[in-house]
Motif scaffolding. Structure first.
Motif, short mmCIF file in Angstrom:
data_model
loop_
_atom_site.label_atom_id
_atom_site.label_comp_id
_atom_site.label_asym_id
_atom_site.label_seq_id
_atom_site.Cartn_x
_atom_site.Cartn_y
_atom_site.Cartn_z
N GLU A 101 43.82 39.80 55.34
CA GLU A 101 42.87 40.38 54.68
C GLU A 101 43.44 41.77 53.82
N ARG A 102 44.05 42.24 54.67
CA ARG A 102 44.81 43.56 53.90
C ARG A 102 46.28 43.49 53.59
N ALA A 106 46.92 35.74 47.21
CA ALA A 106 46.40 35.01 46.02
C ALA A 106 45.88 33.67 46.49
N THR A 113 37.57 26.80 38.68
CA THR A 113 37.06 27.94 39.35
C THR A 113 35.81 27.37 40.09
N ASP A 117 35.23 27.39 44.23
CA ASP A 117 34.10 28.14 44.63
C ASP A 117 33.40 27.26 45.56
N ARG A 126 36.52 32.58 53.37
CA ARG A 126 36.55 33.82 52.32
C ARG A 126 37.46 33.56 50.96
N MET A 127 36.98 33.92 50.18
CA MET A 127 37.64 33.63 48.64
C MET A 127 38.51 34.80 48.64
N PRO A 128 39.92 34.70 48.41
CA PRO A 128 40.58 35.63 48.02
C PRO A 128 40.14 36.59 46.63
N ASP A 129 40.39 37.80 46.75
CA ASP A 129 40.03 38.45 45.30
C ASP A 129 40.61 38.12 44.28
N VAL A 130 42.12 37.75 44.60
CA VAL A 130 43.08 37.38 43.45
C VAL A 130 43.15 35.70 43.36
N ARG A 131 42.87 35.07 42.33
CA ARG A 131 42.68 33.70 42.04
C ARG A 131 43.44 33.27 40.78
N GLU A 153 49.97 38.91 39.06
CA GLU A 153 48.90 39.75 39.41
C GLU A 153 49.00 40.42 40.38
#
Length: 219
Positions: A101-102, A106, A113, A117, A126-131, A153
């Motif tokens: 997580e930290r 990606a 999308t 989802d 959990r969906m990664p922030d960068v996709r 990215e």
């Protein structure tokens, strides 16, 4: 085979077959398409994993206009979004996503999308922030565009990334991007990835002091 240790600045994760087991849905939807086209479903199943649908169609029906492939692909994507029966996480995926997580990472998927989802939600992941999704690229895996965009990215050099993949197309894309690759699951076993794990349960994650990650991958 012994445990392989890899270090990286960032991780790039495929979805289907790597984080999520969606084989049941994919085979249901594509079997219907194959039968409508008069193609043996086994021919489709042999090449479809890891790529966008239009790319699979183009290989199977080389004389068919690409516009028709893209139109069919849109229909199949909508069917797959609506059908999440049997979609489950790959063993170890929830803990793996928590462990990274930290760490810069990606999602790089051939799904669009809406499908990404739907499947990540159905699997409880959990969906990664960068996709990087189908809408993000102009070419399907095995083209390296998606992985190169993921690295960009995250602001990380491709050589400092490790890719997690299950398919021939995905592993070829990672190699073409100049990245090392952890092959996950039975499909990856014969594809000579940098390291192989039957499931994500066999990947130990340790954050490093410089903000990167050390992976211990056990076959």
């Amino acid at each position: 085979m012994s445990t392989i240790s890899l270090t990286a600045r960032a991780l790039l994760l495929d979805m289907d077959g790597t984080l999520v087991n969606s084989d049941a849905v994919v085979e249901r939807v594509w079997r219907g398409w194959a039968e409508r086209m008069g193609i043996a479903p086994e021919r489709v199943f042999a090449i479809m994993h890891g790529r966008q649908g239009y790319s699979t169609m183009a290989e199977l029906l080389p004389a068919r206009p690409m516009a028709e492939n893209r139109a069919d692909n849109a229909v199949l994507l909508a069917q797959e979004v609506a059908d999440t029966e049997g979609v489950v996480p790959i063993p170890g995926a929830p803990a793996f996503l928590t462990a990274i997580e930290r760490i810069p990472h990606a999602l790089v998927t051939s799904a669009d999308t809406a499908l990404a989802d739907a499947r990540m939600t159905a699997a409880g992941l959990r969906m990664p922030d960068v996709r990087i999704t189908a809408e993000s690229v102009s070419a399907s895996k095995p083209d390296p565009e998606g992985f190169l965009k993921g690295a960009a990215e995250l602001g990380v050099d491709p050589a400092d990334c490790v890719v997690f993949e299950d398919s021939a197309a995905g592993i070829a894309a990672a190699r073409a991007a100049g990245m090392r690759v952890v092959g996950v699951g039975a499909r990856a076993a014969s594809l000579a990835p940098t390291a192989f794990a039957p499931t994500l349960e066999r990947v130990a994650v340790t954050a490093t002091a410089d903000g990167g990650v050390r992976l211990a991958v056990s076959p």
